[in-house]
Scaffold this active site. Structure first.
Site, PDB file in Angstrom:
ATOM      1  N   SER A 163       0.826  -1.205   0.000  1.00 46.04           N
ATOM      2  CA  SER A 163       0.000   0.000   0.000  1.00 46.04           C
ATOM      3  C   SER A 163       0.857   1.251   0.000  1.00 46.04           C
ATOM      4  CB  SER A 163      -0.913   0.035   1.231  1.00 46.04           C
ATOM      5  OG  SER A 163      -1.633   1.254   1.231  1.00 46.04           O
ATOM      6  N   ASN A 168      -7.996  -1.931   2.516  1.00 42.94           N
ATOM      7  CA  ASN A 168      -8.731  -1.182   1.496  1.00 42.94           C
ATOM      8  C   ASN A 168     -10.186  -0.954   1.881  1.00 42.94           C
ATOM      9  OD1 ASN A 168      -6.289  -1.385   0.146  1.00 42.94           O
ATOM     10  ND2 ASN A 168      -7.261  -1.629  -1.839  1.00 42.94           N
TER      11      ASN A 168
HETATM   12  C1  6PG Z   1      -3.191   1.407  -1.633  1.00 50.14           C
HETATM   13  C2  6PG Z   1      -4.486   1.494  -2.396  1.00 50.14           C
HETATM   14  C3  6PG Z   1      -4.399   0.899  -3.741  1.00 50.14           C
HETATM   15  C4  6PG Z   1      -5.709   0.874  -4.506  1.00 50.14           C
HETATM   16  C5  6PG Z   1      -6.230   2.218  -4.863  1.00 50.14           C
HETATM   17  C6  6PG Z   1      -7.442   2.190  -5.770  1.00 50.14           C
HETATM   18  O1  6PG Z   1      -3.265   0.913  -0.520  1.00 50.14           O
HETATM   19  O2  6PG Z   1      -2.155   1.834  -2.138  1.00 50.14           O
HETATM   20  O3  6PG Z   1      -5.474   0.817  -1.683  1.00 50.14           O
HETATM   21  O4  6PG Z   1      -3.931  -0.425  -3.597  1.00 50.14           O
HETATM   22  O5  6PG Z   1      -5.516   0.174  -5.660  1.00 50.14           O
HETATM   23  O6  6PG Z   1      -6.533   2.917  -3.719  1.00 50.14           O
HETATM   24  O7  6PG Z   1      -8.435   1.364  -5.266  1.00 50.14           O
HETATM   25  P1  6PG Z   1      -9.932   1.527  -5.818  1.00 50.14           P
HETATM   26  O8  6PG Z   1      -9.833   1.690  -7.288  1.00 50.14           O
HETATM   27  O9  6PG Z   1     -10.643   0.287  -5.440  1.00 50.14           O
HETATM   28  O10 6PG Z   1     -10.459   2.742  -5.150  1.00 50.14           O
END
Ligand code: 6PG
Length: 471
Positions: free
Chosen positions: A129, A187
């Site tokens: 992340s 998430n």
């Molecule tokens: C992170 C985020 C990442 C995720 C985006 C988009 O921890 O770096 O969670 O992994 O892919 O935030 O996620 P969505 O498209 O589902 O909003």
């Protein structure tokens, strides 16, 4: 010569940044990309780090360039992972380690782990992340693997991970799908956190009639208090930015239709499977879905009329309430996320270290925040049923549930939707209600299906005196 310590496949945004981070931390890394012309460009752009990057034109060359047992990071998610594994199986040797650093469904990770077992290869499901910036300068890393595989990659991952006061934000969390599961719940929490921030923004914009440029300093100020976090920080920055094309606030030009790639939905599905109430996270996922129904919403607005918002008073008390309401809502959402982790740990035999999970989320990841430090302390003090019951959070919730109540009530009265905040409030109220109302549900179930119920004054299963019409 096998000089590289690790390999990486896929030089997209995340892959490139992870590779540069690894090289920047003194490790030699072999890289391969399906479109091979990208490899040369990537190395040419790497400046002084190019010396630690070994560009490979084929997967065979990639394997030959890495010191065995070879760890190879792949960044894609979905079907591509299985295809890539199938190809890698042909060039790797027993003991080598395939690392999936994408946002994979942990059920796929468990399956892949099992499928590779007989081949002698091993698998790491690695939740990462922190977006592009995190990948380059320090992400939070959640690892699921055998302990041996973890030991092989521990030093590289420790070097590249974000540091919170010197402590690396990486940990081995358990076998097979543990890392990807924890990332999925991260998430889910991220969705709830973002949705609650958006709801508060909606109250400031539509309830208090504030323009974006006046809302930005409110979040900026909150970022100096108990809400201090990456998401609050970027919210202030986003709200302050103007659209270069029109000169208007950027946020006012952006269509109100949120995307999602699936991890939020997975977290809700798993919560339901485990029988854990994660209502604020569910509300946040549903709110994104509802946001995408733009045409339907516009049609409904025509039918029911434009929302006649009853204005909020613009007083210091309202701003203080909004801050506390957001804090209380977030604590409830995090409590739900951690409750899902606790249940999954028992269900899948991972023995997830919850204090460690909170610790590795303190820096690098999207939900990093000051209060994750307090959550780490709360879980370090021994097992707790629910985060809201840890002494620190009991105190916070005692002070903050009143403001949350006032804000949700006022928003409802004003006609402003607050799905995640009100779910959080209802979760809190239901959780702390010693005698609820499901006695009536039990009576109904017994009436129509003779399902039986427990009495408050005697043990055993009982039936009611329902008479005619009952089962
Ligand atoms: C992170 C985020 C990442 C995720 C985006 C988009 O921890 O770096 O969670 O992994 O892919 O935030 O996620 P969505 O498209 O589902 O909003």
């Amino acid at each position: 010569m096998a000089s590289a310590e690790i390999g990486l496949i896929g030089l997209g945004v995340m892959g490139s940044n992870l590779a540069l981070n690894i090289a920047d931390n003194g490790h030699r890394i072999a890289v391969w990309n399906r479109t091979t012309s990208r490899i040369g460009e990537f190395i040419a752009d790497a400046g002084p780090l190019a010396d630690r990057l070994v560009g490979c034109d084929t997967l065979e060359a990639l394997a030959a360039a890495i010191r065995p047992p070879r760890p190879i990071i792949m960044v894609p998610a979905g079907k591509a992972v299985d295809e890539q594994i199938a190809v890698l199986r042909k060039v790797l040797s027993p003991g080598d380690i395939i690392i999936d650093a994408g946002n994979a469904d942990f059920r796929d990770t468990i399956r892949r782990f099992g499928e590779l077992k007989d081949s002698g290869l091993t698998f790491i499901g690695m939740g990462v992340s922190g977006g592009e910036e995190g990948a380059r300068h320090g992400p939070s890393i959640m690892v699921g693997s055998t302990e041996d595989a973890w030991k092989r990659v521990q030093s590289v991952l420790t070097d590249i991970a974000a540091k919170y006061q010197g402590e690396p934000c990486v940990a081995w969390l358990g076998t097979d799908g543990a890392g990807h599961f924890v990332k999925t719940i991260h998430n889910g929490i991220e969705y709830a956190d973002m949705q609650m921030i958006a709801e508060i923004y909606g109250i400031l914009r539509d309830g208090l009639g504030m323009p974006a440029k006046d809302i930005a300093p409110v979040f900026e100020a909150w970022n100096k208090g108990p809400l201090n976090s990456y998401l609050i920080e970027i919210t202030a920055k986003v709200l302050a930015a103007d659209d270069p094309a029109t000169g208007k606030p950027m946020v006012d030009i952006i269509l109100d239709r949120a995307g999602q790639k699936g991890t939020g939905k997975w977290s809700v599905i798993e919560a339901q499977r485990l029988g854990v109430p994660a209502t604020a996270i569910e509300a946040a996922v549903a709110a994104r879905v509802l946001s995408s129904l733009k045409t339907e919403r516009e049609a409904a607005e025509k039918v029911f009329g434009k929302l006649q918002v009853k204005p909020f008073p613009k007083s210091d008390k309202v701003f203080a309430d909004l801050e506390q309401a957001l804090l209380a809502g977030k604590i409830a959402a995090y409590a739900q996320g951690f409750a899902v982790l606790k249940a999954a740990s028992a269900e899948f035999g991972w023995n997830l270290p919850l204090p460690t999970v909170a610790k590795i989320w303190r820096a690098g990841c999207i939900i990093r925040s000051q209060f994750l430090g307090k959550m780490a302390e709360a879980y370090s003090g021994g097992p707790i049923d629910n985060l809201m019951m840890a002494p620190t959070f009991v105190e916070v919730m005692k002070g903050a549930h009143g403001p949350l109540r006032r804000i949700v009530a006022a928003a409802s009265e004003a006609g402003l939707p607050t799905p995640a905040l009100s779910s959080a409030l209802n979760y809190f109220d239901a959780y702390r209600q010693g005698r609820g109302t499901s006695n009536l549900i039990q009576a109904q179930r017994d009436f129509f299906g003779a399902h039986g119920f427990e009495r408050i004054d005697q043990p055993g299963a009982h039936h009611g005196p329902w008479g005619s019409g009952a089962a």
